[in-house]
Write a protein that holds these residues in place. Structure first.
Motif, PDB file in Angstrom:
ATOM      1  N   GLY A 144    -111.198 -55.529  11.869  1.00 22.02           N
ATOM      2  CA  GLY A 144    -110.370 -56.479  12.375  1.00 22.02           C
ATOM      3  C   GLY A 144    -109.010 -56.248  11.036  1.00 22.02           C
ATOM      4  N   LYS A 145    -107.865 -57.543  11.933  1.00 23.19           N
ATOM      5  CA  LYS A 145    -107.207 -56.867  10.611  1.00 23.19           C
ATOM      6  C   LYS A 145    -106.438 -59.674  10.551  1.00 23.19           C
ATOM      7  N   ILE A 146    -106.628 -59.448   9.937  1.00 26.12           N
ATOM      8  CA  ILE A 146    -105.499 -61.000   9.971  1.00 26.12           C
ATOM      9  C   ILE A 146    -104.435 -61.147   9.917  1.00 26.12           C
ATOM     10  N   HIS A 147    -103.476 -61.722  11.065  1.00 18.95           N
ATOM     11  CA  HIS A 147    -102.210 -61.614  10.599  1.00 18.95           C
ATOM     12  C   HIS A 147    -101.393 -63.347   9.385  1.00 18.95           C
ATOM     13  N   PHE A 148    -100.523 -63.217   9.203  1.00 21.93           N
ATOM     14  CA  PHE A 148     -99.338 -64.123   8.815  1.00 21.93           C
ATOM     15  C   PHE A 148     -98.815 -64.608   9.419  1.00 21.93           C
ATOM     16  N   LEU A 149     -98.301 -65.076  10.411  1.00 24.19           N
ATOM     17  CA  LEU A 149     -96.284 -64.959  11.081  1.00 24.19           C
ATOM     18  C   LEU A 149     -95.618 -66.245  10.930  1.00 24.19           C
ATOM     19  N   GLY A 150     -94.461 -65.997  10.009  1.00 22.47           N
ATOM     20  CA  GLY A 150     -93.465 -67.277   9.967  1.00 22.47           C
ATOM     21  C   GLY A 150     -91.971 -67.093  10.053  1.00 22.47           C
ATOM     22  N   GLY A 151     -91.393 -67.757  10.085  1.00 23.19           N
ATOM     23  CA  GLY A 151     -89.840 -67.439  10.497  1.00 23.19           C
ATOM     24  C   GLY A 151     -88.831 -68.886  10.460  1.00 23.19           C
ATOM     25  N   VAL A 152     -87.509 -68.192  10.785  1.00 26.10           N
ATOM     26  CA  VAL A 152     -86.525 -69.323  10.849  1.00 26.10           C
ATOM     27  C   VAL A 152     -86.052 -68.964  12.042  1.00 26.10           C
ATOM     28  N   PHE A 153     -85.233 -69.617  12.731  1.00 22.45           N
ATOM     29  CA  PHE A 153     -84.176 -69.805  14.045  1.00 22.45           C
ATOM     30  C   PHE A 153     -83.266 -70.732  14.081  1.00 22.45           C
ATOM     31  N   LEU A 154     -82.121 -70.187  14.768  1.00 24.04           N
ATOM     32  CA  LEU A 154     -81.313 -71.391  15.025  1.00 24.04           C
ATOM     33  C   LEU A 154     -80.523 -71.277  16.168  1.00 24.04           C
ATOM     34  N   GLN A 155     -80.602 -72.259  16.442  1.00 21.66           N
ATOM     35  CA  GLN A 155     -80.157 -72.775  18.307  1.00 21.66           C
ATOM     36  C   GLN A 155     -79.394 -73.723  18.306  1.00 21.66           C
ATOM     37  N   ASP A 156     -78.422 -73.433  19.034  1.00 24.00           N
ATOM     38  CA  ASP A 156     -77.169 -74.053  18.929  1.00 24.00           C
ATOM     39  C   ASP A 156     -77.580 -74.402  20.975  1.00 24.00           C
ATOM     40  N   PHE A 157     -76.285 -76.022  20.826  1.00 23.66           N
ATOM     41  CA  PHE A 157     -76.991 -76.795  22.439  1.00 23.66           C
ATOM     42  C   PHE A 157     -74.942 -76.267  22.794  1.00 23.66           C
ATOM     43  N   THR A 158     -75.314 -77.067  24.456  1.00 24.13           N
ATOM     44  CA  THR A 158     -73.674 -77.210  24.769  1.00 24.13           C
ATOM     45  C   THR A 158     -74.204 -77.569  26.495  1.00 24.13           C
ATOM     46  N   TYR A 159     -73.287 -78.780  26.260  1.00 26.41           N
ATOM     47  CA  TYR A 159     -73.558 -79.420  27.356  1.00 26.41           C
ATOM     48  C   TYR A 159     -72.300 -79.608  28.023  1.00 26.41           C
ATOM     49  N   ASP A 160     -72.207 -79.946  29.597  1.00 24.49           N
ATOM     50  CA  ASP A 160     -71.029 -79.656  30.167  1.00 24.49           C
ATOM     51  C   ASP A 160     -71.924 -80.455  31.446  1.00 24.49           C
ATOM     52  N   ALA A 161     -70.325 -81.533  32.587  1.00 29.08           N
ATOM     53  CA  ALA A 161     -70.956 -82.516  33.474  1.00 29.08           C
ATOM     54  C   ALA A 161     -69.195 -82.733  33.921  1.00 29.08           C
ATOM     55  N   THR A 162     -69.867 -82.650  35.476  1.00 26.33           N
ATOM     56  CA  THR A 162     -68.461 -82.673  35.652  1.00 26.33           C
ATOM     57  C   THR A 162     -68.660 -84.294  36.761  1.00 26.33           C
ATOM     58  N   ASN A 163     -67.661 -84.971  36.404  1.00 27.59           N
ATOM     59  CA  ASN A 163     -67.770 -86.595  37.148  1.00 27.59           C
ATOM     60  C   ASN A 163     -66.343 -86.398  38.095  1.00 27.59           C
ATOM     61  N   GLU A 164     -67.060 -87.064  39.583  1.00 28.23           N
ATOM     62  CA  GLU A 164     -66.225 -86.608  40.524  1.00 28.23           C
ATOM     63  C   GLU A 164     -65.622 -88.241  40.675  1.00 28.23           C
ATOM     64  N   GLY A 165     -66.020 -89.494  39.882  1.00 27.31           N
ATOM     65  CA  GLY A 165     -65.497 -90.764  40.213  1.00 27.31           C
ATOM     66  C   GLY A 165     -66.124 -91.677  39.822  1.00 27.31           C
TER      67      GLY A 165
END
Length: 380
Positions: A144-165
């Motif tokens: 068969g075949k052997i694979h070697f994998l690798g890479g990078v990624f950019l991850q963003d983050f957004t957080y929202d909340a609504t407070n009623e009091g």
């Protein structure tokens, strides 16, 4: 030979595993980058799709009394886009996009009344986007075949909340990190003749520093305050196996560990109002899946699978175990492949308490979640 039944990418069991899932993984897990496209035949491949999930979580009691607010967990979509470019016979790269983590909840009046602390939140949620590039180099080894994998990624983050009091005047809370980098590495071995593949993939944790935040008061004439926050989203390790067992039949499975214990709190500071945090205190999560796929003819393939996910809660929320039954089909439609699937998830009951970090005492009576997913692939 068994492998001939699966030629030309008619069956990609690893992709089916995601196809027939309702994305009810532990914690706040949602989509996985479609790096399995690297194993598919063709120098230029493009696949796009989306998954729709309806979690249907509800509280049974809040503050010690019966809760009639109804479902608090909101439905959501998970997009997925992947493009493979074959650079040479043994080297290829893939560009991917998905939303790996997220949460979205709307709390009714009874849940808000039971909350203690700074706010009475009517809604809370966060979203991440992952933009990745992963490459694969392969070599002939034995039959068969052997694979070697690798890479990078950019991850963003957004957080929202609504407070009623509450202790903090009503307002809109927002945090954002435009992006932090992570990486993935892995290896695989496959024997095409037997539709055999064993792969191991690691995805790094990502530490977010949200410095574009604010708290906007909605009922008092107070100037908007700036806010900052930080937290870590987990690393994971996944082992996947598939093999042909008879002409037209294939079995597959996977085991995934996710380091959810790294997310003990989300920490934030609102200028002039001090430091605070959302408490999770999660434990690590495990996801196990097993399935079978069958080629009916040259144009239609089907699969069914069963997924168990361990709960991650230690008492600050009601995220318990889940069991998902999924099914999917792959059909030759037009110039490409159409994949469509769905699943139903049974969620276990759970409880949370202020003593263990929750903002209110509550129990959840379990329930059902549903999901459907589809994608389309074109090869050049």
């Amino acid at each position: 030979m068994i492998g001939k039944i699966f030629k030309n990418g008619i069956l990609a069991a690893a992709a089916f595993a995601a196809l027939a899932s309702t994305a009810q993984a532990g914690g706040y897990s949602r989509g996985e980058a479609d790096t399995d496209i690297l194993f598919e035949s063709g120098d230029f491949i493009f696949r796009a799709g989306a998954t729709y999930v309806s979690p249907r979580r509800a509280f049974k009691t809040t503050g010690g009394t019966a809760n009639h607010d109804g479902v608090y967990s909101n439905d959501y979509w998970i997009p997925s886009v992947a493009a493979k470019i074959g650079i040479s016979e043994n080297f290829a790269c893939a560009l991917t996009y998905t939303q790996p983590f997220g949460a979205d909840a709307t709390y009714g009046p009874q849940a808000r009344a039971a909350m203690v602390g700074l706010g009475k939140y009517s809604d809370k949620g966060f979203e991440t986007n992952e933009y990745g590039a992963t490459c694969d180099v392969k070599f002939d080894v034995g039959p068969g075949k052997i694979h070697f994998l690798g890479g990078v990624f950019l991850q963003d983050f957004t957080y929202d909340a609504t407070n009623e009091g509450g202790l903090l005047p009503a307002g809109k809370f927002h945090l954002r990190d435009d992006g932090a980098f992570g990486y993935r590495i892995g290896a695989a071995y496959e024997i095409t003749e037997y539709a055999l593949r064993v792969s191991l993939m690691y995805r790094s944790e990502v530490k977010h520093e949200a410095d574009e935040g604010y708290y906007d008061f909605t009922t008092l004439p107070i100037p908007t305050r700036s806010a900052t926050g930080y937290g870590t989203l987990p690393q994971s390790l996944k082992l996947s196996v598939q093999t042909g067992v008879a002409p037209g039949w294939l079995v597959y499975g996977s085991v995934k560990w996710t380091d959810w214990s790294v997310l003990d709190t989300l920490n934030y500071t609102i200028t002039g109002l001090g430091a605070n945090k959302d408490v999770y205190n999660w434990k690590d999560g495990w996801t196990l899946q097993a399935g079978v796929a069958h080629v009916f003819n040259e144009k239609l393939t089907g699969t069914v699978n069963l997924t168990w996910d361990s709960g991650v809660s230690t008492g600050a929320d009601i995220h318990g175990d889940t069991i998902t039954l999924g099914a999917g089909i792959l059909a030759k439609v037009g110039p490409g492949d159409l994949r469509f699937g769905g699943g139903i998830t049974r969620m276990s009951s759970g409880s949370q308490s202020i003593a263990k970090g929750a903002t209110f005492d509550a129990t959840g009576g379990g329930g059902w979640a549903y999901g459907v997913t589809g994608s389309y692939k074109i090869s050049f």
